[in-house]
Motif scaffolding. Sequence first.
Motif, short mmCIF file in Angstrom:
data_model
loop_
_atom_site.label_atom_id
_atom_site.label_comp_id
_atom_site.label_asym_id
_atom_site.label_seq_id
_atom_site.Cartn_x
_atom_site.Cartn_y
_atom_site.Cartn_z
N GLU A 242 -11.05 2.15 -6.05
CA GLU A 242 -10.88 3.55 -5.65
C GLU A 242 -10.30 3.67 -4.24
O GLU A 242 -9.49 4.57 -3.96
CB GLU A 242 -12.21 4.30 -5.74
CG GLU A 242 -12.67 4.56 -7.17
CD GLU A 242 -11.67 5.39 -7.97
OE1 GLU A 242 -11.09 6.34 -7.39
OE2 GLU A 242 -11.47 5.09 -9.16
N THR A 243 -10.71 2.81 -3.34
CA THR A 243 -10.18 2.88 -1.98
C THR A 243 -8.68 2.54 -1.94
O THR A 243 -7.96 3.03 -1.07
CB THR A 243 -10.95 1.93 -1.05
OG1 THR A 243 -11.04 0.64 -1.66
CG2 THR A 243 -12.34 2.46 -0.78
N TRP A 245 -6.63 3.30 -4.51
CA TRP A 245 -6.01 4.55 -4.99
C TRP A 245 -5.85 5.54 -3.85
O TRP A 245 -4.81 6.20 -3.70
CB TRP A 245 -6.84 5.17 -6.10
CG TRP A 245 -6.73 4.53 -7.44
CD1 TRP A 245 -7.70 3.86 -8.13
CD2 TRP A 245 -5.56 4.50 -8.29
NE1 TRP A 245 -7.23 3.40 -9.34
CE2 TRP A 245 -5.92 3.78 -9.46
CE3 TRP A 245 -4.26 4.99 -8.18
CZ2 TRP A 245 -5.02 3.56 -10.51
CZ3 TRP A 245 -3.36 4.78 -9.22
CH2 TRP A 245 -3.74 4.07 -10.36
N ASP A 246 -6.86 5.67 -3.02
CA ASP A 246 -6.78 6.59 -1.89
C ASP A 246 -5.65 6.20 -0.94
O ASP A 246 -4.91 7.06 -0.43
CB ASP A 246 -8.11 6.61 -1.12
CG ASP A 246 -9.25 7.24 -1.92
OD1 ASP A 246 -8.96 7.96 -2.91
OD2 ASP A 246 -10.42 7.00 -1.57
N GLU A 249 -2.25 7.08 -2.46
CA GLU A 249 -1.91 8.49 -2.29
C GLU A 249 -1.35 8.77 -0.90
O GLU A 249 -0.36 9.49 -0.73
CB GLU A 249 -3.14 9.37 -2.55
CG GLU A 249 -2.84 10.86 -2.42
CD GLU A 249 -4.05 11.72 -2.67
OE1 GLU A 249 -3.87 12.90 -3.00
OE2 GLU A 249 -5.18 11.21 -2.54
N LYS A 250 -1.95 8.18 0.10
CA LYS A 250 -1.46 8.35 1.48
C LYS A 250 -0.07 7.72 1.64
O LYS A 250 0.79 8.26 2.35
CB LYS A 250 -2.45 7.75 2.47
CG LYS A 250 -3.77 8.51 2.55
CD LYS A 250 -4.74 7.86 3.53
CE LYS A 250 -6.00 8.71 3.73
NZ LYS A 250 -6.80 8.83 2.50
N TYR A 284 -0.69 10.79 -10.03
CA TYR A 284 -0.48 10.82 -8.58
C TYR A 284 0.95 11.22 -8.24
O TYR A 284 1.19 12.02 -7.33
CB TYR A 284 -0.79 9.45 -7.97
CG TYR A 284 -2.25 9.22 -7.66
CD1 TYR A 284 -2.75 9.44 -6.38
CD2 TYR A 284 -3.14 8.77 -8.62
CE1 TYR A 284 -4.10 9.22 -6.08
CE2 TYR A 284 -4.48 8.55 -8.34
CZ TYR A 284 -4.94 8.78 -7.07
OH TYR A 284 -6.27 8.58 -6.78
#
Length: 295
Positions: A242-243, A245-246, A249-250, A284
């Motif tokens: 998950e980190t 994926w974050d 996105e950035k 995304y």
Amino acid sequence: MPSTSTSLSPLSTGLARATAGLNLCHENASEVWHQRPPLDFLQIHPEHLIQEEGGTYRDQLDDLRHAYPIVLHGFGLSLGSCAPLDQDYLQLVKRVLKEHPEAFFSDHVSWSSLSHHHFHDLLPLVMNDETLDYLVERIDQAQELIGQPILLENISSYMRFRDSTYDEPSFINALTERTGAYVLMDVNNLWANAVNFGENPLTQLMEYRQSSVRGYHLAGCTRQQAGDGDVYIDYHGEAVHETVWDLYEKALRHFGPWPTLLEWENHVPPLERTLQEVSRITRYLNDLSVAPGAT
């Protein structure tokens, strides 16, 4: 020292920017071949076109690479090794790129061979001016032969050299500036390296030149016990964290939407599960395209 690739044309392919793809490998080829899922593109390894002289996998690979848009991702060019570049290998890449005008070719900022022996790992380099000059020369040679810029992937590494005078972002920035090559940003590799060495992944990400990134890789890394703590290993054997994926996105919001590949090559689940990860990439990319101020 200026690059010798100043006459190289900018990267131009027929692959749309906001696209989501899957890596084709022995473990998933049969399911992909039978099911023909709606993928934007497939990534194939030129090495498999050399090593597979026939049989089911090679037949499926050849069929699928003409059924989908493709990109080429190498792991055997060994840009940082001391041996001459493999001219036959690069001629193969050139031929396949000519067959597939939508494709681009990528490899790694690493070395992986010595005395005609190819290792199963991508090994880190001493990142200093001497290595930089050496890699610039070899990247220029490779790009001149295949006729287009290469995308350079940042690798996962578990050691660093005292003689290095660059960190990885500044080293790769210098490479792309001097050669006209671009970056294939492996978001998982960047995240794992930063966490393993006690750094901030977002800070590392933002050190890359904004104009250099032209593609992304996403994969799952495996946490292992090492000494008094944990280390993350780039094994491609589980879902994307998950980190990561974050961070992806950035990256999209900073560098823009570019072709993004899901790599899952070990402990491969049924294709349906892997495609869920690819669909998440698409979400995304779609979210970015409708966001206020998106480009």
